[in-house]
Design a protein around this motif. Structure first.
Motif, PDB file in Angstrom:
ATOM      1  N   LYS A  65       0.851  -1.180   0.000  1.00 47.43           N
ATOM      2  CA  LYS A  65       0.000   0.000   0.000  1.00 47.43           C
ATOM      3  C   LYS A  65       0.890   1.234   0.000  1.00 47.43           C
ATOM      4  CE  LYS A  65      -3.839   2.371   0.413  1.00 47.43           C
ATOM      5  NZ  LYS A  65      -4.677   2.357   1.639  1.00 47.43           N
ATOM      6  N   ILE A  66       0.650   2.143  -0.951  1.00 46.45           N
ATOM      7  CA  ILE A  66       1.368   3.406  -0.973  1.00 46.45           C
ATOM      8  C   ILE A  66       0.412   4.496  -0.511  1.00 46.45           C
ATOM      9  CG2 ILE A  66       0.876   3.770  -3.435  1.00 46.45           C
ATOM     10  CD1 ILE A  66       3.698   5.152  -3.559  1.00 46.45           C
ATOM     11  N   HIS A  67       0.842   5.263   0.498  1.00 47.63           N
ATOM     12  CA  HIS A  67      -0.071   6.201   1.175  1.00 47.63           C
ATOM     13  C   HIS A  67       0.604   7.555   1.351  1.00 47.63           C
ATOM     14  CE1 HIS A  67      -3.502   7.194   3.737  1.00 47.63           C
ATOM     15  NE2 HIS A  67      -2.651   7.730   4.598  1.00 47.63           N
ATOM     16  N   ASN A  68      -0.147   8.620   1.110  1.00 46.58           N
ATOM     17  CA  ASN A  68       0.409   9.974   1.141  1.00 46.58           C
ATOM     18  C   ASN A  68       0.417  10.590   2.543  1.00 46.58           C
ATOM     19  OD1 ASN A  68       1.023  10.165  -1.600  1.00 46.58           O
ATOM     20  ND2 ASN A  68      -1.050  10.823  -2.119  1.00 46.58           N
ATOM     21  N   SER A  69       1.119   9.955   3.452  1.00 49.12           N
ATOM     22  CA  SER A  69       1.381  10.533   4.774  1.00 49.12           C
ATOM     23  C   SER A  69       2.492   9.731   5.427  1.00 49.12           C
ATOM     24  CB  SER A  69       0.128  10.512   5.657  1.00 49.12           C
ATOM     25  OG  SER A  69      -0.054   9.240   6.264  1.00 49.12           O
ATOM     26  N   LEU A  70       2.979  10.252   6.526  1.00 54.07           N
ATOM     27  CA  LEU A  70       3.976   9.522   7.297  1.00 54.07           C
ATOM     28  C   LEU A  70       3.232   8.700   8.346  1.00 54.07           C
ATOM     29  CD1 LEU A  70       6.646  12.366   7.710  1.00 54.07           C
ATOM     30  CD2 LEU A  70       6.668  10.460   6.086  1.00 54.07           C
ATOM     31  N   THR A  91       4.691  16.589   5.128  1.00 53.14           N
ATOM     32  CA  THR A  91       3.935  15.344   4.974  1.00 53.14           C
ATOM     33  C   THR A  91       4.926  14.311   4.431  1.00 53.14           C
ATOM     34  OG1 THR A  91       1.964  14.317   4.019  1.00 53.14           O
ATOM     35  CG2 THR A  91       3.110  15.907   2.641  1.00 53.14           C
ATOM     36  N   GLY A  92       4.468  13.351   3.648  1.00 52.72           N
ATOM     37  CA  GLY A  92       5.386  12.366   3.108  1.00 52.72           C
ATOM     38  C   GLY A  92       4.656  11.227   2.442  1.00 52.72           C
ATOM     39  N   VAL A  93       5.408  10.189   2.110  1.00 50.90           N
ATOM     40  CA  VAL A  93       4.853   8.993   1.480  1.00 50.90           C
ATOM     41  C   VAL A  93       5.316   7.777   2.259  1.00 50.90           C
ATOM     42  CG1 VAL A  93       4.889   7.520  -0.572  1.00 50.90           C
ATOM     43  CG2 VAL A  93       4.681   9.998  -0.824  1.00 50.90           C
ATOM     44  N   THR A  94       4.404   6.855   2.472  1.00 52.88           N
ATOM     45  CA  THR A  94       4.715   5.604   3.170  1.00 52.88           C
ATOM     46  C   THR A  94       4.363   4.424   2.288  1.00 52.88           C
ATOM     47  OG1 THR A  94       4.277   6.558   5.359  1.00 52.88           O
ATOM     48  CG2 THR A  94       4.208   4.156   5.180  1.00 52.88           C
ATOM     49  N   LYS A 107       2.671  -3.237   8.347  1.00 55.55           N
ATOM     50  CA  LYS A 107       4.065  -2.938   8.673  1.00 55.55           C
ATOM     51  C   LYS A 107       4.646  -1.953   7.656  1.00 55.55           C
ATOM     52  CE  LYS A 107       5.322  -7.293  10.952  1.00 55.55           C
ATOM     53  NZ  LYS A 107       6.231  -8.464  10.896  1.00 55.55           N
ATOM     54  N   ILE A 108       5.446  -1.020   8.158  1.00 53.01           N
ATOM     55  CA  ILE A 108       6.048   0.001   7.301  1.00 53.01           C
ATOM     56  C   ILE A 108       7.343  -0.531   6.685  1.00 53.01           C
ATOM     57  CG2 ILE A 108       7.114   2.285   7.251  1.00 53.01           C
ATOM     58  CD1 ILE A 108       5.181   3.114   9.467  1.00 53.01           C
ATOM     59  N   LEU A 109       7.398  -0.480   5.344  1.00 54.99           N
ATOM     60  CA  LEU A 109       8.599  -0.908   4.636  1.00 54.99           C
ATOM     61  C   LEU A 109       9.531   0.262   4.351  1.00 54.99           C
ATOM     62  CD1 LEU A 109       6.515  -3.262   4.111  1.00 54.99           C
ATOM     63  CD2 LEU A 109       7.757  -3.662   1.974  1.00 54.99           C
ATOM     64  N   ALA A 110       8.957   1.414   3.995  1.00 52.72           N
ATOM     65  CA  ALA A 110       9.791   2.577   3.667  1.00 52.72           C
ATOM     66  C   ALA A 110       8.952   3.846   3.771  1.00 52.72           C
ATOM     67  CB  ALA A 110      10.372   2.437   2.260  1.00 52.72           C
ATOM     68  N   GLN A 111       9.624   4.954   4.067  1.00 50.54           N
ATOM     69  CA  GLN A 111       8.978   6.255   4.141  1.00 50.54           C
ATOM     70  C   GLN A 111       9.938   7.330   3.653  1.00 50.54           C
ATOM     71  OE1 GLN A 111       7.914   6.577   8.369  1.00 50.54           O
ATOM     72  NE2 GLN A 111       5.749   6.410   7.834  1.00 50.54           N
ATOM     73  N   PHE A 112       9.375   8.418   3.124  1.00 49.81           N
ATOM     74  CA  PHE A 112      10.197   9.605   2.900  1.00 49.81           C
ATOM     75  C   PHE A 112       9.373  10.848   3.210  1.00 49.81           C
ATOM     76  CE2 PHE A 112       8.330   9.502  -1.408  1.00 49.81           C
ATOM     77  CZ  PHE A 112       8.086  10.852  -1.650  1.00 49.81           C
ATOM     78  N   PRO A 113       9.980  11.852   3.842  1.00 53.45           N
ATOM     79  CA  PRO A 113       9.254  13.086   4.175  1.00 53.45           C
ATOM     80  C   PRO A 113       9.230  14.038   2.987  1.00 53.45           C
ATOM     81  CG  PRO A 113      11.462  13.200   5.058  1.00 53.45           C
ATOM     82  CD  PRO A 113      11.336  11.836   4.411  1.00 53.45           C
ATOM     83  N   LEU A 137       8.881   4.268  -5.226  1.00 54.04           N
ATOM     84  CA  LEU A 137       8.218   2.974  -5.323  1.00 54.04           C
ATOM     85  C   LEU A 137       9.075   1.972  -6.092  1.00 54.04           C
ATOM     86  CD1 LEU A 137       5.784   1.129  -4.934  1.00 54.04           C
ATOM     87  CD2 LEU A 137       4.750   2.168  -6.961  1.00 54.04           C
ATOM     88  N   VAL A 138       9.671   2.407  -7.199  1.00 53.28           N
ATOM     89  CA  VAL A 138      10.523   1.506  -7.979  1.00 53.28           C
ATOM     90  C   VAL A 138      11.727   1.065  -7.143  1.00 53.28           C
ATOM     91  CG1 VAL A 138      12.041   1.362  -9.993  1.00 53.28           C
ATOM     92  CG2 VAL A 138       9.790   2.421 -10.200  1.00 53.28           C
ATOM     93  N   MET A 139      12.305   1.988  -6.385  1.00 54.04           N
ATOM     94  CA  MET A 139      13.409   1.634  -5.494  1.00 54.04           C
ATOM     95  C   MET A 139      12.978   0.568  -4.498  1.00 54.04           C
ATOM     96  SD  MET A 139      14.469   2.082  -2.119  1.00 54.04           S
ATOM     97  CE  MET A 139      13.475   3.469  -1.583  1.00 54.04           C
TER      98      MET A 139
END
Length: 353
Positions: A65-70, A91-94, A107-113, A137-139
């Protein structure tokens, strides 16, 4: 036809992609996956519906799941809008594991602010997150084994939730909404809907949309000096200004550059005053719809917010501390039995428009 950047990247960088455009009917989602095929991983983004278990099982590594917040902050359908409404600057992407039982809680796999700035606008933020998110996402897809191994559980005690937004979410409640809140609402809903109120015109009661608003600059003088003594929502103008102005419950001012009455086109403040307003301060925007042909209800201030009461209290305190001789002199200048003059007169409390 516009194609989301994530889909463009997936088609360009991945060996095989399958795009499902669903309207929420489970039949649309099931049909492409019931032909015996299996897949490595699936991406879920901006999809508010539950995915059937038989579909989830088709992905050997599961769904992301890609979500537009931390996360766990701002779970749910409107994370960007809620962040702007709350005055957030970041904000960020999770990317997290998809969970069917609880929204955005895997479970969180990756995030960026992502830094939004002081005055973020919804469409700009979404565009920026989409552009940055496609590479992110590709990374993540290229490092899935490591990310799954290092995935972190979300802290439920830090979770917050957002709601589905509709036109009522953009409604102004003049009894409590401040100018700063209205300005943030305008930016948070930009490109989706407009901040709205109610209007009683010459022929009928209608919804009115404030399609472009702003806060006054530090040195910007009010269009009318009596604006701070009048009810929230009352419209003021000046013959030389191209905009309208109103006051809110905390006595803060709001600039109205463009307005649109339902079933009509946008009007600049200058055109609106010429077509719809008879006098500066003579018309008021309303929280609730009014009945056409009847006087509008008098504005009821929440306790402690009426500027007239505040001034009367101040005047009473000042009067009580003056000498008896000055009181006698003052009273002699006014005929006995005449009412005390009020410096703050709301001459438009009940208006016929």
């Amino acid at each position: 036809m516009w194609t989301p950047p994530v889909i463009e990247t997936a088609k360009a960088d991945l060996v095989t992609t399958h795009l499902v455009e669903s309207l929420g009917d489970s039949r649309h989602l099931r049909s492409p996956f019931l032909n015996g095929k299996t897949f490595d991983v699936g991406i879920v983004g901006n999809y508010p519906y539950s995915i059937p278990p038989e579909v989830v099982k088709k992905f050997s590594m599961g769904l992301l799941k890609i979500h537009n917040s931390l996360l766990p902050k701002y779970r749910g359908p409107s994370p960007v809008e809620t962040a702007i409404l709350n005055g957030d600057k970041v904000t960020g992407v999770t990317i997290c594991e998809y969970t069917a039982d609880k929204s955005d809680s895997g479970k969180i796999l990756a995030q960026f602010p992502h830094y939004m700035g002081d005055t973020p606008i919804r469409t700009w933020v979404l565009s920026s997150l989409c552009k940055e998110g496609k590479g992110f996402l590709v990374m993540a897809l290229r490092n899935l084994e490591y990310l799954f191994k290092e995935a972190v559980e979300q802290k439920e005690e830090e979770a917050s939730y957002t709601e589905e937004l509709n036109e009522d979410s953009a409604k102004i409640y003049w009894e409590k909404t401040t100018a700063a809140e209205i300005e943030r609402m305008s930016r948070a809903f930009w490109g989706k809907m407009y901040v709205n109120s109610n209007w009683v015109g010459k022929k009928m009661a209608r919804k009115i949309y404030l399609t472009r608003v702003a806060l006054p600059t530090e040195n910007q003088s009010p269009l009318d000096e009596k604006i701070h003594t009048m009810e929230p929502g009352r419209l003021f103008y000046d013959d030389k200004a191209s905009y309208l102005e109103t006051v809110c419950i905390d006595r803060s001012r709001l600039i109205l550059h463009k307005l649109r009455i339902s079933l009509r086109k946008d009007n600049s403040g200058d055109k609106f005053k010429k077509v719809f307003l008879k006098s500066s301060g003579g018309h008021r925007l309303l929280t609730e719809p009014a009945v056409y042909g009847k006087p509008t209800r008098r504005f009821v201030y929440p306790p402690g917010t009426d500027p007239n009461e505040q001034l009367e209290t101040s005047s009473s305190s000042s009067s009580s501390s003056s000498s008896s001789s000055s009181s006698s002199s003052s009273s002699s200048s006014q005929p006995e039995g005449s009412p005390s003059p009020s410096p703050l007169v709301n001459d438009g409390d009940i208006e016929k428009q």
